[in-house]
Write a protein that holds these residues in place. Structure first.
Motif, short mmCIF file in Angstrom:
data_model
loop_
_atom_site.label_atom_id
_atom_site.label_comp_id
_atom_site.label_asym_id
_atom_site.label_seq_id
_atom_site.Cartn_x
_atom_site.Cartn_y
_atom_site.Cartn_z
N THR A 114 0.85 -1.19 0.00
CA THR A 114 0.00 0.00 0.00
C THR A 114 0.89 1.24 0.00
N GLU A 115 0.43 2.27 -0.68
CA GLU A 115 1.18 3.53 -0.75
C GLU A 115 0.18 4.67 -0.88
N GLY A 116 0.38 5.71 -0.11
CA GLY A 116 -0.55 6.82 -0.19
C GLY A 116 0.08 8.13 0.24
N TYR A 117 -0.44 9.21 -0.29
CA TYR A 117 0.00 10.53 0.12
C TYR A 117 -1.20 11.48 0.08
N PHE A 165 -15.34 31.57 10.02
CA PHE A 165 -15.33 30.98 8.69
C PHE A 165 -14.20 29.95 8.61
N THR A 166 -14.53 28.77 8.07
CA THR A 166 -13.54 27.70 7.92
C THR A 166 -13.56 27.18 6.49
N SER A 167 -12.36 27.03 5.91
CA SER A 167 -12.22 26.45 4.58
C SER A 167 -11.21 25.30 4.66
N ILE A 168 -11.58 24.11 4.17
CA ILE A 168 -10.71 22.95 4.18
C ILE A 168 -10.61 22.39 2.76
N SER A 169 -9.40 22.41 2.21
CA SER A 169 -9.13 21.85 0.88
C SER A 169 -8.21 20.64 1.06
N ALA A 170 -8.51 19.55 0.36
CA ALA A 170 -7.71 18.34 0.57
C ALA A 170 -7.65 17.49 -0.70
N TYR A 171 -6.51 16.81 -0.87
CA TYR A 171 -6.34 15.83 -1.95
C TYR A 171 -5.66 14.60 -1.37
N ARG A 172 -6.16 13.42 -1.73
CA ARG A 172 -5.60 12.16 -1.22
C ARG A 172 -5.45 11.18 -2.38
N HIS A 173 -4.31 10.49 -2.40
CA HIS A 173 -4.03 9.47 -3.42
C HIS A 173 -3.63 8.19 -2.70
N TYR A 174 -4.24 7.07 -3.09
CA TYR A 174 -3.99 5.80 -2.40
C TYR A 174 -3.88 4.68 -3.43
N PHE A 175 -2.87 3.81 -3.25
CA PHE A 175 -2.64 2.68 -4.15
C PHE A 175 -2.45 1.41 -3.32
N VAL A 176 -3.06 0.31 -3.77
CA VAL A 176 -2.89 -0.97 -3.09
C VAL A 176 -2.74 -2.06 -4.15
N ASP A 177 -1.85 -2.99 -3.90
CA ASP A 177 -1.64 -4.13 -4.79
C ASP A 177 -1.32 -5.35 -3.94
N PRO A 218 -4.02 -23.24 -12.16
CA PRO A 218 -3.38 -22.96 -13.45
C PRO A 218 -3.59 -21.53 -13.92
N THR A 219 -2.64 -20.65 -13.67
CA THR A 219 -2.72 -19.29 -14.19
C THR A 219 -1.34 -18.87 -14.69
N LYS A 220 -1.33 -18.26 -15.84
CA LYS A 220 -0.07 -17.79 -16.40
C LYS A 220 0.20 -16.33 -16.05
N THR A 221 -0.72 -15.71 -15.32
CA THR A 221 -0.54 -14.32 -14.90
C THR A 221 -0.54 -14.26 -13.38
N ALA A 222 0.17 -13.30 -12.84
CA ALA A 222 0.21 -13.15 -11.38
C ALA A 222 -1.19 -12.80 -10.86
N PRO A 223 -1.68 -13.49 -9.84
CA PRO A 223 -3.02 -13.19 -9.29
C PRO A 223 -3.00 -11.91 -8.45
N ARG A 224 -2.90 -10.76 -9.13
CA ARG A 224 -2.76 -9.49 -8.44
C ARG A 224 -4.08 -8.72 -8.48
N TYR A 225 -4.20 -7.76 -7.55
CA TYR A 225 -5.42 -6.98 -7.45
C TYR A 225 -5.08 -5.49 -7.25
N PRO A 226 -4.42 -4.85 -8.22
CA PRO A 226 -4.06 -3.44 -8.03
C PRO A 226 -5.28 -2.53 -8.08
N GLN A 227 -5.32 -1.56 -7.16
CA GLN A 227 -6.40 -0.58 -7.14
C GLN A 227 -5.82 0.78 -6.78
N THR A 228 -6.38 1.82 -7.37
CA THR A 228 -5.97 3.19 -7.08
C THR A 228 -7.21 4.02 -6.77
N ALA A 229 -7.12 4.83 -5.72
CA ALA A 229 -8.22 5.71 -5.34
C ALA A 229 -7.67 7.14 -5.21
#
Length: 264
Positions: A177-180, A196-208, A238-249
């Motif tokens: 997992t990796e995120g910033y 008065f309150t203002s909140i701005s945010a950006y989040r990036h998350y990756f999991v494999d 029997p699989t010729k590909t790695a059983p991976r599950y990459p996701q990005t949010a």
């Protein structure tokens, strides 16, 4: 989207709030039953820091530190970080990797600008990364069918039992997992009763992730090929590909609110 986005090594905590009942007004629609709010410390006008280290007898090491630095009368910065490492606990008799270990690191930086007694801006950036090999199935007992049980022991090279610290796979197992994120929080006291309150945010998350699904040294794996099954064990993945599950949010949010308070 995933609870893992917000889980990590907790540190530099100022307080933990247990808020009962609906909290959707301030914390979003998913807080209908209440909220556990973990608040970290803000930068201060005091120079301070600490460093912590720990170790265990199964080769687990951890480091945690904080540094708070005043940058002027109206500016201060605070940086915290951690690193943790655990040597894999389970030996692999096959060509797959050893499992039951992890490596984690993270850093958080905050910059607080105080424009006046009534206006403050807090900018925060964060980065975290975790690599784990705990995502792997383990046979804990022999099959109840005597024929299959015999083949199972022949294929694995050992008798599966609870407390076993050995595995025998030809596929890799990992969970990464990796995120910033970056956020800016602006607070302005317009009057004694209005804020008065203002909140701005950006989040990036990756999991494999990947695992050896049949938990045996037989089957077809990418980069290894197909392993023969001379014992006729009735599980063969029997699989010729790695059983991976990459996701990005990715998330971007902008919140603006006007708070009114009065003693009446």
């Amino acid at each position: 989207a995933k609870p893992g986005e917000y889980l990590g090594d907790l540190g530099d905590i100022e307080r933990v709030e247990i808020l009962r009942g609906p909290q959707g007004t301030l914390f979003g629609k998913n807080a209908t039953a209440g909220l556990i709010n973990i608040v970290t410390k803000r930068p201060t006008q005091k120079f301070e820091g600490y460093l912590q280290a720990g170790a265990t007898n199964d080769e687990e090491y951890s480091f945690k530190g904080m540094l708070n630095v005043p940058l002027g009368d109206n500016l201060a910065a605070r940086v915290t970080g951690f690193y943790k490492h655990l040597k894999p606990l389970f030996e692999n008799l096959g060509p797959g990797n050893e499992t039951g270990g992890y490596e984690q690191l993270g850093v958080q930086a905050k910059l607080l600008a105080t424009f006046s007694d009534s206006a403050q801006l807090l900018v925060m950036g964060e980065y975290r990364k975790a690599d784990s090999t705990f995502l792997q199935l383990f046979p804990l007992a022999v099959n109840s069918n005597p024929y299959i049980a015999t083949r199972q022991i022949q294929v694995l090279g050992f008798t599966p039992e609870f407390g076993n610290h050995t595995n025998h796979t030809n596929g890799i197992a990992f969970d990464t997992t990796e995120g910033y994120s970056i956020s800016a929080n602006l607070n302005i006291d317009i009057s004694d009763t209005l804020t008065f309150t203002s909140i701005s945010a950006y989040r990036h998350y990756f999991v494999d992730a990947a695992l050896d699904t049949d938990a045996t040294p037989i089957g077809c794996q990418q980069g290894i090929g197909c392993t023969p099954n001379p014992f006729g064990y009735p599980v063969y993945f029997p699989t010729k590909t790695a059983p991976r599950y990459p996701q990005t949010a990715k998330y971007f949010s902008q919140e603006a609110r006007l708070n009114f308070k009065t003693d009446n």
